[in-house]
Design an enzyme around this catalytic site. Structure first.
Site, PDB file in Angstrom:
ATOM      1  CG  ASP A  13     -51.289 -81.545  -9.615  1.00  0.00           C
ATOM      2  OD1 ASP A  13     -51.722 -80.450  -9.987  1.00  0.00           O
ATOM      3  OD2 ASP A  13     -52.004 -82.529  -9.370  1.00  0.00           O
ATOM      4  CD  GLU A  14     -46.983 -83.748 -14.252  1.00  0.00           C
ATOM      5  OE1 GLU A  14     -47.495 -82.627 -14.446  1.00  0.00           O
ATOM      6  OE2 GLU A  14     -47.510 -84.813 -14.633  1.00  0.00           O
ATOM      7  CE  LYS A  16     -49.232 -79.597 -16.473  1.00  0.00           C
ATOM      8  NZ  LYS A  16     -49.309 -80.538 -15.349  1.00  0.00           N
ATOM      9  N   GLY A  17     -46.480 -75.186 -14.427  1.00  0.00           N
ATOM     10  CA  GLY A  17     -46.683 -73.737 -14.383  1.00  0.00           C
ATOM     11  C   GLY A  17     -45.370 -72.996 -14.191  1.00  0.00           C
ATOM     12  CE  LYS A  18     -38.924 -73.510 -11.240  1.00  0.00           C
ATOM     13  NZ  LYS A  18     -38.563 -73.492  -9.857  1.00  0.00           N
ATOM     14  CG  ASN A  40     -59.947 -80.657 -15.449  1.00  0.00           C
ATOM     15  OD1 ASN A  40     -59.474 -79.741 -16.100  1.00  0.00           O
ATOM     16  ND2 ASN A  40     -60.024 -81.887 -15.908  1.00  0.00           N
ATOM     17  N   GLY A  42     -55.210 -77.063 -12.076  1.00  0.00           N
ATOM     18  CA  GLY A  42     -54.790 -75.944 -11.243  1.00  0.00           C
ATOM     19  C   GLY A  42     -53.289 -75.782 -11.385  1.00  0.00           C
ATOM     20  CG  HIS A  43     -51.349 -74.230 -14.305  1.00  0.00           C
ATOM     21  ND1 HIS A  43     -50.665 -75.293 -14.804  1.00  0.00           N
ATOM     22  CD2 HIS A  43     -52.304 -73.953 -15.215  1.00  0.00           C
ATOM     23  CE1 HIS A  43     -51.177 -75.646 -15.956  1.00  0.00           C
ATOM     24  NE2 HIS A  43     -52.177 -74.851 -16.226  1.00  0.00           N
ATOM     25  CD  GLN A 176     -56.116 -81.592 -17.007  1.00  0.00           C
ATOM     26  OE1 GLN A 176     -55.922 -81.251 -18.161  1.00  0.00           O
ATOM     27  NE2 GLN A 176     -56.830 -80.849 -16.199  1.00  0.00           N
TER      28      GLN A 176
HETATM   29  P1  IMP Z   1     -61.901 -84.712 -13.797  1.00  0.00           P
HETATM   30  O1  IMP Z   1     -60.871 -84.320 -14.792  1.00  0.00           O
HETATM   31  O2  IMP Z   1     -62.351 -83.575 -12.902  1.00  0.00           O
HETATM   32  O3  IMP Z   1     -63.047 -85.464 -14.424  1.00  0.00           O
HETATM   33  O4  IMP Z   1     -61.226 -85.758 -12.778  1.00  0.00           O
HETATM   34  C1  IMP Z   1     -60.804 -87.052 -13.212  1.00  0.00           C
HETATM   35  C2  IMP Z   1     -59.488 -87.421 -12.548  1.00  0.00           C
HETATM   36  O5  IMP Z   1     -58.439 -86.590 -13.057  1.00  0.00           O
HETATM   37  C3  IMP Z   1     -59.468 -87.242 -11.027  1.00  0.00           C
HETATM   38  O6  IMP Z   1     -58.643 -88.249 -10.468  1.00  0.00           O
HETATM   39  C4  IMP Z   1     -58.796 -85.875 -10.850  1.00  0.00           C
HETATM   40  O7  IMP Z   1     -58.185 -85.747  -9.589  1.00  0.00           O
HETATM   41  C5  IMP Z   1     -57.772 -85.923 -11.981  1.00  0.00           C
HETATM   42  N1  IMP Z   1     -57.368 -84.590 -12.473  1.00  0.00           N
HETATM   43  C6  IMP Z   1     -58.037 -83.772 -13.310  1.00  0.00           C
HETATM   44  N2  IMP Z   1     -57.357 -82.650 -13.557  1.00  0.00           N
HETATM   45  C7  IMP Z   1     -56.206 -82.762 -12.872  1.00  0.00           C
HETATM   46  C8  IMP Z   1     -55.041 -81.919 -12.755  1.00  0.00           C
HETATM   47  O8  IMP Z   1     -54.933 -80.826 -13.332  1.00  0.00           O
HETATM   48  N3  IMP Z   1     -54.043 -82.375 -11.944  1.00  0.00           N
HETATM   49  C9  IMP Z   1     -54.124 -83.575 -11.303  1.00  0.00           C
HETATM   50  N4  IMP Z   1     -55.174 -84.393 -11.391  1.00  0.00           N
HETATM   51  C10 IMP Z   1     -56.201 -83.992 -12.164  1.00  0.00           C
HETATM   52 MG    MG Z   2     -52.204 -78.842 -10.873  1.00  0.00          MG
END
Ligand code: IMP
Ligand code: MG
Length: 336
Positions: A13-14, A16-18, A40, A42-43, A176
């Site tokens: 969530d830094e 990156k998408g932008k 998992n 989200g951008h 991530q």
């Molecule tokens: P999982 O990837 O859903 O198994 O979650 C494992 C950990 O990674 C949790 O703390 C999530 O909040 C974190 N996580 C997974 N994907 C992201 C992402 O895109 N951004 C931020 N945290 C993430």
């Molecule tokens: Mg994100």
């Protein structure tokens, strides 16, 4: 010809998408392909008065002239994929590698009902951990087995390497962040795969010798969602006083906020093979810098922060984001 990887340097969530969207408009790649874990991620991409949150489609969709690919190593949830393809109208230019693993309803159920994953780790509940486990156990289904995905299948590595052979620009986007890498992050409070630049190259079937640049994206005030250590975390009271409040794109959970972490930034830059850094959220360091697009117009406070960050990272900070919109960025790459 150039191949650029963009990855997250902190806990995801830094922004990156932008950064991907900006670099795409600037470099005009013919293909933008994503690596990373799966839905998992989200951008959020904000363009004009529209804001898009995407989980499967590469965040580079905002740039209309590139083909969009999902690399071999990425988990595909066909329900999320189909929904986003329709919503964003990218049907004619999006492709999935035929070997991608599929997230089944049962993976989501296992993720959400596991005390360890859902509670202790704080997973996103999107089924990614169990789906990656099934891939390792060699029982996962692949994209090529699903009739509804037939129109989208592609040999993504062949397309990407072919484009590079023809002298075109290619952008590989990570998801991530470094701190939740299965290998380098704060194990066991991590996601189900490595998230570093080497993994993003591997996810897309592009060899390390073909990568020209690795842009590592850091945010001035790092954030973390889910459980796990966060050495520079500040109290909710402090972040509220700074006016920083963020919510996850996928889970809508409130993000934890921290101070700049120079030690982590340096280690992350090292493992990622950073050639240049992007820093987002400079408008939080000094609200007077909101929307500034020229370096000379930044305040002394912002410039001092950037100088410290650059010395911590050990690579030039070439992209400076001053607000959420794609246009709110300072690009110093041409001046290097
Ligand atoms: P999982 O990837 O859903 O198994 O979650 C494992 C950990 O990674 C949790 O703390 C999530 O909040 C974190 N996580 C997974 N994907 C992201 C992402 O895109 N951004 C931020 N945290 C993430
Ligand atoms: Mg994100």
């Amino acid at each position: 010809m150039s191949c650029t990887i963009i990855v997250g340097g902190f806990f995801g969530d830094e922004g990156k998408g932008k950064v991907v969207a900006h670099v795409a408009y600037h470099d005009q790649p013919t293909i933008i392909s994503r690596g990373g874990v799966g839905p998992n991620a989200g951008h959020t991409v904000k363009m004009g008065d529209k804001e898009y949150g995407v989980r499967m489609v590469p965040s580079g969709f905002a740039y209309p002239d590139a083909r969009l690919c999902i690399g071999t190593g990425v988990l595909v949830d066909p329900r999320v994929f189909m929904h986003e393809v329709e919503l964003l109208g990218v049907r004619d230019r999006i492709f999935i590698d035929y070997r991608c693993s599929i997230i089944e309803e049962d993976h989501i159920r296992r993720d959400k009902s596991s005390e360890h994953l859902a509670k202790t780790i704080g997973s996103t509940g999107s089924g990614c951990g169990p789906a990656n486990a099934d891939r390792v156990l060699r029982v996962a289904r692949q994209a090529r087995e699903l009739p509804e995905l037939a129109d989208y299948l592609m040999d993504v590595p062949a397309e990407l390497n072919g484009a590079l052979d023809r002298g075109e620009n290619v952008l590989l986007e990570g998801t991530q962040g470094f701190g939740i890498s299965l290998y380098y992050g704060t194990y066991p409070f991590v996601t189900s795969k490595d998230t570093s630049a080497s993994q993003i190259a591997s996810d897309n079937g592009v060899g390390p010798t073909r990568i020209d640049d690795v842009i590592v994206v850091f945010k001035a005030y790092p954030t973390r969602v889910g459980e796990g250590p966060f050495s520079t975390e500040m109290s909710r009271e402090t972040s509220d006083r700074l006016g920083i409040r963020e919510f996850g794109t996928v889970t809508h959970r409130q993000r934890r906020i921290g101070e700049w972490d120079g030690t982590m930034a340096r280690y992350s830059a090292m493992v990622n093979g950073c050639t240049m850094a992007a820093i987002t959220g400079i408008d939080r360091v000094d609200p007077d810098c909101f929307g500034v697009t020229e370096y000379s117009k930044l305040s002394k406070k912002a410039k001092d922060f950037l100088a410290q960050a650059e010395s911590d990272i050990g690579s030039p900070v070439s992209l400076i984001s001053t607000g959420p919109d794609v246009s709110q960025i300072i690009d110093l790459r041409d001046e290097l």
